[in-house]
Design an enzyme around this catalytic site. Structure first.
Site: not given
Length: 216
Positions: A7, A36, A65, A67, A176
């Site tokens: 990551s 994010m 990913h 979020m 994760d």
């Protein structure tokens, strides 16, 4: 054999290109990009412009990913930016909109997936599983790196492994949060085949050895 997906949330942002190139040189095949929005989670990170900037400098699989709230608003941009896998949280919108987001991702030639927070049961994945190429289980509360691994997520992981094997063979099961060489083994024993590691990877003195240990 497992896949390590380091990551970049834990990388050096001032030297991000250097760290991404070193990640590939260490033998990693995937790269995890956490997005994010400061609403769905209490932190801000990158946008689709970061994915677009990363894409030309690596041939690693970009595991993106989201979020973010209402991800359907942005999935098209992330697909265009160069994501290979694009995952959305089941908690981030209505079921109808999550289905629509997965359909849009697949229509753009990107592999779709869903994510569940620690308090979300495994069964929440089931309505979406037939459309998924990746299911991600959070083993920390999403939003910040460096948190302690939540071992009590392992029953959920085993349940999802059984669901995937029965309903969607070939779909990856990813973990994760707090993953290192010790907790990574626990995750693999409970059915995970993709492991996200941030701090543990980027702080490792011997990164190629870290990759080998996680993937071996």
């Amino acid at each position: 054999m497992a896949i390590l997906s380091p990551s970049i949330l834990a990388a050096d942002y001032v030297n991000l290109e250097r760290d991404i190139r070193k990640t590939g040189e260490a033998g990693a095949r995937w790269l995890h990009v956490d997005i994010m929005d400061g609403h769905f989670v209490p932190n801000l990170s990158f946008g689709y412009s970061m994915v677009k900037a990363i894409r030309p400098i690596t041939d690693m699989v970009l595991d993106v990913h989201l979020m973010i709230d209402c991800p359907i608003r942005y999935v098209e941009e992330f697909c265009k930016a160069g994501a290979d896998y694009l995952t959305v949280h089941v908690e981030a919108d209505t079921p109808e909109n999550i289905h629509a987001a997965l359909d849009k991702i697949a229509a753009m030639g990107v592999r779709p997936g869903v994510v569940v927070k620690p308090r979300t049961p495994a069964e929440a994945v089931l309505p979406f599983l037939d459309k998924c190429d990746l299911v991600l289980v959070m083993t920390v509360e999403p939003g910040f790196g460096g948190q302690k691994f939540m071992a009590d997520m392992m029953p959920k992981l085993r349940t999802l492994r059984e669901m995937i094997d029965e309903r969607r063979p070939g779909c990856h099961l990813e973990v994760d949060g707090g993953v290192d060489t010790v907790t990574g083994e626990i995750c693999k024993e409970n059915g995970a085949d993709v492991l996200v590691a941030g701090s543990a990877f980027y702080k490792a003195a011997d990164k190629p050895a870290f990759v080998r240990q996680i993937e071996g």
